[in-house]
Scaffold this motif. Structure first.
Motif, PDB file in Angstrom:
ATOM      1  N   ILE A 114       0.837  -1.204   0.000  1.00 59.79           N
ATOM      2  CA  ILE A 114       0.000   0.000   0.000  1.00 59.79           C
ATOM      3  C   ILE A 114       0.872   1.254   0.000  1.00 59.79           C
ATOM      4  CG2 ILE A 114      -1.592   1.355   1.432  1.00 59.79           C
ATOM      5  CD1 ILE A 114      -2.888  -1.339   2.239  1.00 59.79           C
ATOM      6  N   LEU A 115       1.987   1.210   0.713  1.00 59.97           N
ATOM      7  CA  LEU A 115       2.890   2.361   0.740  1.00 59.97           C
ATOM      8  C   LEU A 115       3.658   2.526  -0.565  1.00 59.97           C
ATOM      9  CD1 LEU A 115       4.409   2.236   4.345  1.00 59.97           C
ATOM     10  CD2 LEU A 115       2.493   3.601   3.506  1.00 59.97           C
ATOM     11  N   GLY A 116       3.447   1.624  -1.514  1.00 57.80           N
ATOM     12  CA  GLY A 116       4.106   1.704  -2.805  1.00 57.80           C
ATOM     13  C   GLY A 116       3.344   2.528  -3.827  1.00 57.80           C
ATOM     14  N   ARG A 117       2.480   3.396  -3.385  1.00 57.95           N
ATOM     15  CA  ARG A 117       1.748   4.274  -4.291  1.00 57.95           C
ATOM     16  C   ARG A 117       1.583   5.631  -3.617  1.00 57.95           C
ATOM     17  NH1 ARG A 117      -3.495   5.132  -3.492  1.00 57.95           N
ATOM     18  NH2 ARG A 117      -4.039   5.035  -5.691  1.00 57.95           N
ATOM     19  N   GLU A 118       1.323   6.650  -4.414  1.00 55.34           N
ATOM     20  CA  GLU A 118       1.033   7.974  -3.879  1.00 55.34           C
ATOM     21  C   GLU A 118      -0.479   8.152  -3.805  1.00 55.34           C
ATOM     22  OE1 GLU A 118       3.139  10.686  -6.371  1.00 55.34           O
ATOM     23  OE2 GLU A 118       5.116   9.970  -5.704  1.00 55.34           O
ATOM     24  N   PHE A 119      -0.961   8.611  -2.677  1.00 53.56           N
ATOM     25  CA  PHE A 119      -2.393   8.736  -2.433  1.00 53.56           C
ATOM     26  C   PHE A 119      -2.902  10.104  -2.872  1.00 53.56           C
ATOM     27  CE2 PHE A 119      -1.918   4.898  -0.237  1.00 53.56           C
ATOM     28  CZ  PHE A 119      -3.153   4.418   0.180  1.00 53.56           C
ATOM     29  N   LYS A 120      -4.096  10.098  -3.425  1.00 53.24           N
ATOM     30  CA  LYS A 120      -4.762  11.363  -3.716  1.00 53.24           C
ATOM     31  C   LYS A 120      -5.130  12.068  -2.414  1.00 53.24           C
ATOM     32  CE  LYS A 120      -6.740   8.979  -7.693  1.00 53.24           C
ATOM     33  NZ  LYS A 120      -7.973   8.334  -8.208  1.00 53.24           N
ATOM     34  N   LEU A 125      -4.390   7.796   3.657  1.00 51.26           N
ATOM     35  CA  LEU A 125      -3.172   7.024   3.884  1.00 51.26           C
ATOM     36  C   LEU A 125      -2.827   6.987   5.367  1.00 51.26           C
ATOM     37  CD1 LEU A 125      -0.526   5.604   3.103  1.00 51.26           C
ATOM     38  CD2 LEU A 125       0.419   7.867   2.573  1.00 51.26           C
ATOM     39  N   ALA A 126      -2.906   8.119   6.039  1.00 45.31           N
ATOM     40  CA  ALA A 126      -2.609   8.158   7.474  1.00 45.31           C
ATOM     41  C   ALA A 126      -3.575   7.278   8.259  1.00 45.31           C
ATOM     42  CB  ALA A 126      -2.656   9.596   7.984  1.00 45.31           C
ATOM     43  N   ALA A 127      -4.849   7.278   7.876  1.00 48.53           N
ATOM     44  CA  ALA A 127      -5.836   6.438   8.549  1.00 48.53           C
ATOM     45  C   ALA A 127      -5.522   4.959   8.342  1.00 48.53           C
ATOM     46  CB  ALA A 127      -7.240   6.764   8.040  1.00 48.53           C
ATOM     47  N   ILE A 128      -5.062   4.595   7.139  1.00 45.00           N
ATOM     48  CA  ILE A 128      -4.683   3.208   6.857  1.00 45.00           C
ATOM     49  C   ILE A 128      -3.489   2.806   7.724  1.00 45.00           C
ATOM     50  CG2 ILE A 128      -3.661   1.734   5.076  1.00 45.00           C
ATOM     51  CD1 ILE A 128      -5.462   3.272   3.057  1.00 45.00           C
ATOM     52  N   CYS A 129      -2.522   3.714   7.881  1.00 41.95           N
ATOM     53  CA  CYS A 129      -1.378   3.427   8.752  1.00 41.95           C
ATOM     54  C   CYS A 129      -1.829   3.247  10.200  1.00 41.95           C
ATOM     55  CB  CYS A 129      -0.350   4.547   8.664  1.00 41.95           C
ATOM     56  SG  CYS A 129       0.530   4.636   7.086  1.00 41.95           S
ATOM     57  N   ALA A 151       5.901   0.386  13.259  1.00 36.69           N
ATOM     58  CA  ALA A 151       4.739   1.173  12.843  1.00 36.69           C
ATOM     59  C   ALA A 151       4.892   1.681  11.422  1.00 36.69           C
ATOM     60  CB  ALA A 151       4.539   2.351  13.790  1.00 36.69           C
ATOM     61  N   MET A 152       3.846   1.516  10.622  1.00 35.48           N
ATOM     62  CA  MET A 152       3.781   2.147   9.303  1.00 35.48           C
ATOM     63  C   MET A 152       3.656   3.659   9.460  1.00 35.48           C
ATOM     64  SD  MET A 152       1.150  -0.334   7.179  1.00 35.48           S
ATOM     65  CE  MET A 152       0.882   0.934   5.920  1.00 35.48           C
ATOM     66  N   LEU A 153       4.401   4.402   8.650  1.00 35.87           N
ATOM     67  CA  LEU A 153       4.298   5.859   8.657  1.00 35.87           C
ATOM     68  C   LEU A 153       3.843   6.358   7.287  1.00 35.87           C
ATOM     69  CD1 LEU A 153       7.473   7.102  10.595  1.00 35.87           C
ATOM     70  CD2 LEU A 153       5.176   6.633  11.482  1.00 35.87           C
ATOM     71  N   PRO A 154       2.934   7.341   7.256  1.00 32.88           N
ATOM     72  CA  PRO A 154       2.468   7.916   5.981  1.00 32.88           C
ATOM     73  C   PRO A 154       3.474   8.936   5.465  1.00 32.88           C
ATOM     74  CG  PRO A 154       1.333   8.973   7.797  1.00 32.88           C
ATOM     75  CD  PRO A 154       2.211   7.911   8.416  1.00 32.88           C
ATOM     76  N   LEU A 155       4.586   8.442   4.946  1.00 31.36           N
ATOM     77  CA  LEU A 155       5.713   9.299   4.584  1.00 31.36           C
ATOM     78  C   LEU A 155       5.337  10.345   3.548  1.00 31.36           C
ATOM     79  CD1 LEU A 155       8.629   9.237   5.635  1.00 31.36           C
ATOM     80  CD2 LEU A 155       9.269   8.064   3.538  1.00 31.36           C
ATOM     81  N   GLN A 156       4.311  10.076   2.770  1.00 35.14           N
ATOM     82  CA  GLN A 156       3.880  11.027   1.745  1.00 35.14           C
ATOM     83  C   GLN A 156       3.562  12.393   2.358  1.00 35.14           C
ATOM     84  OE1 GLN A 156       0.826   9.537  -0.862  1.00 35.14           O
ATOM     85  NE2 GLN A 156       0.089  11.589  -1.376  1.00 35.14           N
ATOM     86  N   ALA A 157       3.090  12.394   3.602  1.00 39.36           N
ATOM     87  CA  ALA A 157       2.729  13.634   4.300  1.00 39.36           C
ATOM     88  C   ALA A 157       3.562  13.726   5.576  1.00 39.36           C
ATOM     89  CB  ALA A 157       1.234  13.656   4.622  1.00 39.36           C
ATOM     90  N   PRO A 158       4.708  14.399   5.552  1.00 36.95           N
ATOM     91  CA  PRO A 158       5.598  14.395   6.720  1.00 36.95           C
ATOM     92  C   PRO A 158       4.940  14.864   8.010  1.00 36.95           C
ATOM     93  CG  PRO A 158       6.770  15.223   4.800  1.00 36.95           C
ATOM     94  CD  PRO A 158       5.327  15.081   4.389  1.00 36.95           C
ATOM     95  N   ASP A 159       4.023  15.835   7.943  1.00 39.14           N
ATOM     96  CA  ASP A 159       3.367  16.293   9.167  1.00 39.14           C
ATOM     97  C   ASP A 159       2.508  15.188   9.774  1.00 39.14           C
ATOM     98  OD1 ASP A 159       1.691  16.454   6.925  1.00 39.14           O
ATOM     99  OD2 ASP A 159       0.485  18.078   7.785  1.00 39.14           O
ATOM    100  N   LEU A 160       1.808  14.431   8.922  1.00 37.90           N
ATOM    101  CA  LEU A 160       1.004  13.326   9.427  1.00 37.90           C
ATOM    102  C   LEU A 160       1.896  12.190   9.914  1.00 37.90           C
ATOM    103  CD1 LEU A 160      -1.809  13.239   6.708  1.00 37.90           C
ATOM    104  CD2 LEU A 160      -1.833  14.381   8.933  1.00 37.90           C
ATOM    105  N   VAL A 174       8.233  -0.555  18.242  1.00 41.71           N
ATOM    106  CA  VAL A 174       9.664  -0.678  18.502  1.00 41.71           C
ATOM    107  C   VAL A 174      10.493  -0.019  17.402  1.00 41.71           C
ATOM    108  CG1 VAL A 174      10.093  -2.878  17.317  1.00 41.71           C
ATOM    109  CG2 VAL A 174      11.373  -2.317  19.398  1.00 41.71           C
ATOM    110  N   SER A 175       9.845   0.319  16.283  1.00 45.36           N
ATOM    111  CA  SER A 175      10.538   0.905  15.145  1.00 45.36           C
ATOM    112  C   SER A 175       9.508   1.554  14.246  1.00 45.36           C
ATOM    113  CB  SER A 175      11.316  -0.183  14.381  1.00 45.36           C
ATOM    114  OG  SER A 175      12.010   0.357  13.280  1.00 45.36           O
ATOM    115  N   PHE A 176      10.011   2.280  13.234  1.00 48.61           N
ATOM    116  CA  PHE A 176       9.137   2.916  12.256  1.00 48.61           C
ATOM    117  C   PHE A 176       9.487   2.385  10.874  1.00 48.61           C
ATOM    118  CE2 PHE A 176       9.794   6.024  15.685  1.00 48.61           C
ATOM    119  CZ  PHE A 176       8.498   6.008  16.206  1.00 48.61           C
TER     120      PHE A 176
END
Length: 373
Positions: A114-120, A125-129, A151-160, A174-176
């Motif tokens: 899922i993190l292999g795509r850019e979200f509209k 994306l943050a909710a999915i994480c 933990a999955m991070l929504p890297l597309q949006a650094p603030d989120l 224990v990690s990101f």
């Protein structure tokens, strides 16, 4: 413990089912979670009206060839008992007990795709994480000392991503987990990410870099027309690219306590990559990189760990050339291309010292993931 060695397997995977997304996603996003849907006459796993894994006609080294799927099914037979138990925490712990694994660090499977795509909609994306992280925390609560989750991070949006890093850390991550690929035209060393790296550094939890299959974001695997060939390229080449960027563009200099863990990319490339970077440092120094106040190898030893398969023929050379303090151990459990259950014995049989084995199997992971805490 196995043969007198305590073992941390630093790259294991969750095998998410549909309920992860449908049951754990926040109420405002219900109905928009990843789920099976019709796409051009076929039933595919989709999000934002697009398949998570690109269809064959889109390229991106797809994993849909019948011969490849046959090989996957054959390899997964060794996990029949665990698969029949729907990859429950109990079945996982049983496998760990039988093979002498003390701790697993777990990353997503479908979540990585899922993190292999850019979200509209980055909020989706943050909710999915969040949904994955909440489910994974609950799953690992069966034995929170042995089952550790990244933990999955929504890297597309650094603030989120900052918000979720703080929340997940408070919940026991224990990690990101992030992919090493560029997202929205940004490499991991892009300064938009620096506030996030500062937060991760202060949280004292490592950043785990782990590529995944068939993405829509840029990947070295796209140069190949099959999943196998693409997978050969993607994981180590994305790891090397990310490491070079984080070292040369100032992240390691400005965040000296940020720990970065490379998993599922093997480790035999490490001495060559340090050599390659040192050659360029000897030639041009920091001419184009004013933040380079140390050598590439010094930054590597300050910030990085690289996880190895137990059966790597280059392991002894890597330990000899780089040192025994920078390598971890992983099997990729329970993925079909991994080394469980033979990986532990393979590492123990390596022609390296007992001290090096102990560090790779346990001590280095305790430092990397701050497990003593």
């Amino acid at each position: 413990m196995r043969d007198g060695y305590k073992i941390v397997d630093t790259d294991c995977h969750q095998m998410e089912n549909q309920s992860v997304w449908s049951d754990y996603i926040d109420a405002p996003f219900k109905g928009r979670e990843p789920k099976p849907a019709e796409y051009k006459g076929r039933k595919l796993f989709c999000v934002e009206d697009e398949p998570v894994q690109p269809p064959e006609e889109e390229g991106h080294y797809p994993m849909h060839a019948p011969e490849f799927l046959d090989a996957v099914n054959k390899a997964m037979q060794r996990f029949k008992r665990t698969r029949d138990a729907k990859f429950s925490a109990d079945s996982r712990l049983q496998d760990m007990d039988e093979e002498g694994v003390d701790i697993q660090v777990m990353y997503p499977t479908i979540g990585g795709q899922i993190l292999g795509r850019e979200f509209k909609d980055p909020e989706l994306l943050a909710a999915i994480c969040r949904a994955y992280n909440d489910w994974s925390r609950e799953y690992c609560s069966k034995d929170a000392k042995r089952l550790r989750w990244a933990a999955m991070l929504p890297l597309q949006a650094p603030d989120l991503a900052i918000e979720e890093a703080k929340r997940a850390a408070a919940n026991g991550a224990v990690s990101f987990y992030v992919r090493p690929n560029p997202v929205c035209g940004r490499n991991l060393h892009h300064k938009d990410y620096w506030p996030l790296w500062g937060v991760v550094e202060k949280l004292n939890k490592p950043l785990s870099l782990h590529d995944s299959g068939s993405p829509r974001i840029p990947s070295y695997g796209d140069r190949m027309e099959s999943h196998t060939a693409g997978h050969i390229l993607s994981h180590p080449f994305e790891a090397m690219s990310a490491m070079a960027g984080l070292i040369w563009f100032g992240v390691a200099e400005n965040f000296p306590k940020l720990r970065i863990v490379h998993v599922e990319a093997d480790a035999g490339w490490t001495p060559y990559w340090l050599q390659r970077m040192e050659q360029h440092y000897d030639f041009s120094g920091k001419a184009e990189h004013p933040d380079m106040l140390k050598t590439p190898t010094e930054y590597f030893k300050q910030n990085f760990f690289v996880a190895a398969r137990g059966d790597e023929r280059t392991m002894a050379a890597a330990v000899d050339l780089v040192g025994e303090d920078y390598f971890l151990f992983n099997t990729d459990y329970p993925h079909p291309d991994g080394t469980f259950p033979w990986g532990m014995k393979s590492l123990i049989d390596q022609p390296i010292s007992s001290q090096a084995k102990r560090k790779i199997l346990w001590d280095n992971a305790v430092r990397a993931f701050n497990l003593a805490a």
